[in-house]
Design a protein around this motif. Structure first.
Motif, short mmCIF file in Angstrom:
data_model
loop_
_atom_site.label_atom_id
_atom_site.label_comp_id
_atom_site.label_asym_id
_atom_site.label_seq_id
_atom_site.Cartn_x
_atom_site.Cartn_y
_atom_site.Cartn_z
N ARG A 1 -95.23 -25.18 -67.80
CA ARG A 1 -95.85 -23.94 -68.19
C ARG A 1 -96.63 -24.02 -69.40
NH1 ARG A 1 -91.00 -21.71 -68.66
NH2 ARG A 1 -90.83 -21.79 -71.03
N VAL B 1 -84.91 -17.47 -60.66
CA VAL B 1 -85.92 -17.78 -61.52
C VAL B 1 -87.22 -17.08 -61.38
CG1 VAL B 1 -87.53 -19.53 -62.15
CG2 VAL B 1 -85.11 -20.25 -61.82
N SER B 2 -87.34 -16.77 -59.98
CA SER B 2 -88.42 -15.82 -59.65
C SER B 2 -88.38 -14.46 -60.51
CB SER B 2 -88.70 -15.80 -58.06
OG SER B 2 -88.97 -17.10 -57.65
N GLN C 1 -90.39 -26.14 -69.14
CA GLN C 1 -91.39 -25.68 -70.13
C GLN C 1 -92.59 -26.31 -70.55
OE1 GLN C 1 -89.52 -25.88 -74.17
NE2 GLN C 1 -90.79 -24.31 -75.07
N ASN D 1 -86.87 -13.70 -63.07
CA ASN D 1 -87.14 -13.71 -64.51
C ASN D 1 -88.40 -14.14 -64.82
OD1 ASN D 1 -84.50 -13.28 -64.91
ND2 ASN D 1 -83.85 -15.47 -64.60
N LEU D 2 -89.48 -14.43 -64.06
CA LEU D 2 -90.64 -14.93 -64.36
C LEU D 2 -91.63 -13.42 -64.47
CD1 LEU D 2 -91.37 -17.87 -62.26
CD2 LEU D 2 -91.06 -17.80 -64.65
N SER E 1 -90.65 -22.58 -64.57
CA SER E 1 -89.45 -22.40 -65.46
C SER E 1 -89.20 -23.95 -66.09
CB SER E 1 -88.17 -22.21 -64.53
OG SER E 1 -87.68 -23.56 -63.91
N ILE F 1 -83.67 -27.23 -61.66
CA ILE F 1 -84.42 -25.78 -61.37
C ILE F 1 -83.41 -24.88 -60.76
CG2 ILE F 1 -86.18 -24.75 -60.14
CD1 ILE F 1 -87.86 -27.17 -60.44
N LYS F 2 -83.40 -23.72 -61.27
CA LYS F 2 -82.46 -22.86 -60.94
C LYS F 2 -83.07 -22.45 -59.30
CE LYS F 2 -81.19 -21.28 -65.47
NZ LYS F 2 -81.06 -19.96 -66.45
N THR G 1 -90.84 -21.05 -59.24
CA THR G 1 -89.82 -21.60 -59.93
C THR G 1 -90.26 -22.81 -60.81
OG1 THR G 1 -89.06 -22.93 -58.14
CG2 THR G 1 -88.27 -20.87 -58.28
#
Length: 470
Positions: free
Chosen positions: A265, A466-467, A262, A469-470, A260, A460-461, A257
């Motif tokens: 990342r 979130v996982s 930016q 959506n990754l 998520s 963090i969601k 997570t």
């Protein structure tokens, strides 16, 4: 009145010194391979296992560092890593045969693997974002300097007092670091943690080992190396698919997570490609000067030290530059300018004045230092205290992979180029990827590291959403 920092300078210097030793020992033996092969009566190809063993062990050990630091505390894990690294160095120096040398290098790599993320965690845990640029500055120079001076230092030691002293020198340095660690590292650093994710660790280890060996295969002349490399990449890809699915469940080896965020990342995705290219650059320059220009190894090594000079010269100014212009403009500039300088070596020949080559190398070194500092800081500016350890270990794993693949990228660029000189614009083209990543950053990225007020960390969601959506 003296400025109060939220991190310990003495701990930062200790972590930087340990990081320098770990990175240096990963590359310093390159110039000593012929001497080791001669002493043990084996081929140079067999001796290359000494390099691979260290890199593989380091790649395997890093993912476990986060859990160990939480379970036992930063202090005991860091001191144990230093002890293992020092003892292993002594065994390497005294090794009577190649087999024991390789085994000792595995042990040394495992010790070094823990030094990197645990040492950095000791520095950044509890550091305010406004001090993060200064803290990361201490941890940046080893990764920039060590790969550049390693070939020259290794060659000088091998040609003068013998290759075994490459390891003997680590012993007193390791003892000094151990004593310093006992004195300055805080005692109570344990946090609550769950059980160790053995499945995730084994999966990540398979990925790291496969890709590291693949990179080494691409840099050596062996039969069917392309087939072996493709097989290892396939293994890594299949394992990555399984581990990506496995890590979707909270409590695994990594908490994905954090991706998520930016800034984290971009600092790792784009930053890993950036590190990959700048790791390949000293290797490519050395080959250009020796194979294409016909220079001696000593002359080539001395000229490449101009990169180191650029690193050192810009270092006092990297933090003020980033504070003045912010992360996004600095990253765009360092990637674009770095690509232009690297590509310009297409026009450099043996007849080019040494002063011109030296200036180009100096500027390249300064740019890589600026970009490296920005990426290393950006990845942590929006990370909350509860995510620091997880983000640190995930980042260290990606960094190790990027540096392991760096030389392979240089070899691929050289093999694909119609002439040696064209390898440089080919490698420079890779800067386009981190350049695009930097261009997509919001202008306010990393603002908390440039301000003095208390930061607000992004929420963090839930892990599951979130996982997915990754």
């Amino acid at each position: 009145m003296a400025q109060t920092r939220s991190f310990s300078v003495s701990i930062a210097l200790l972590a930087a010194g340990a990081l320098f030793l770990e990175i240096l020992d990963g590359t310093i033996l390159t110039t000593a391979i012929p001497a080791i092969a001669s002493e043990f009566g084996v081929g140079a190809g067999e001796v290359s296992l000494v390099l691979v063993a260290y890199l593989v062990a380091a790649a395997v050990g890093i993912p476990a560092a986060g859990w160990l630091s939480d379970r036992f505390g930063v202090r005991p894990v860091f001191l144990l890593a230093l002890l293992v690294f020092t003892v292993a160095s002594l065994i390497c120096a005294l090794a009577p045969n190649l087999g024991l040398l390789i085994a000792a290098r595995v042990l040394q790599g495992l010790g070094g693997a823990l030094l990197v993320p645990v040492g950095r965690l000791a520095v950044i845990r509890g550091t305010d974002p406004k001090d993060l640029l200064d803290a990361i500055a201490f941890l940046t120079w080893p990764a920039l300097v060590a790969p550049v001076i390693a070939p020259v230092l290794g060659g000088l030691i091998t040609d003068t007092i013998g290759w075994r002293w490459i390891f003997f020198i680590n012993v007193p340095l390791g003892i000094i670091a151990l004593i310093a660690g006992v004195v300055i590292l805080p005692r109570e650093t344990k946090v609550s943690t769950g059980s160790f994710d053995a499945v995730g660790f084994i999966g990540v280890a398979i990925i790291m080992v496969a890709l590291t060996i693949c990179a080494e295969l691409l840099t050596t002349e062996v039969d069917h190396r392309g087939l072996y490399a493709l097989t290892l990449v396939a293994i890594a890809a299949i394992t990555t698919g399984f581990i990506t699915w496995w890590l979707r469940t909270p409590g695994r080896l990594f908490d994905v997570t954090v991706l998520s965020i930016q800034s984290f990342r971009v600092g790792n995705a784009s930053g890993s490609i950036y590190r990959l290219v700048i790791t390949a650059v000293p290797f490519m320059f050395t080959l250009l000067f020796q194979l294409s220009f016909g220079w001696s190894a000593t002359m080539a090594g001395v000229m490449v030290v101009a990169l180191f000079a650029g690193n050192v010269a810009i270092k006092p100014f990297t933090t003020p530059i980033i504070r003045k212009f912010a992360f996004k403009p600095v990253l765009i500039f360092s990637n674009a300018a770095g690509a232009i300088v690297l590509a310009s070596f297409l026009f450099v020949t043996a007849e080019t004045p040494l002063a011109v080559i030296g200036v180009l190398l100096f500027v390249s070194g300064a740019l890589r230092s600026l970009g490296f500092s920005a990426y290393n800081t950006l990845q942590f500016v929006d990370i909350g205290p509860e995510q620091t350890n997880n983000a640190n270990v995930l980042s260290a794993t990606l960094h190790q992979l990027g540096m392991s693949l760096g030389i392979a990228v240089g070899v691929i660029a050289i093999s694909l180029a119609p002439t040696f000189a064209w390898a440089f614009p080919l490698a420079a083209a890779l800067f386009i990827l981190p350049l695009l990543g930097a261009a997509m950053l919001p202008p306010s990225s990393g603002a908390s590291a440039l301000e003095t007020k208390q930061p607000k960390y992004p929420k963090i969601k839930s892990d599951k959403k979130v996982s997915e959506n990754l």
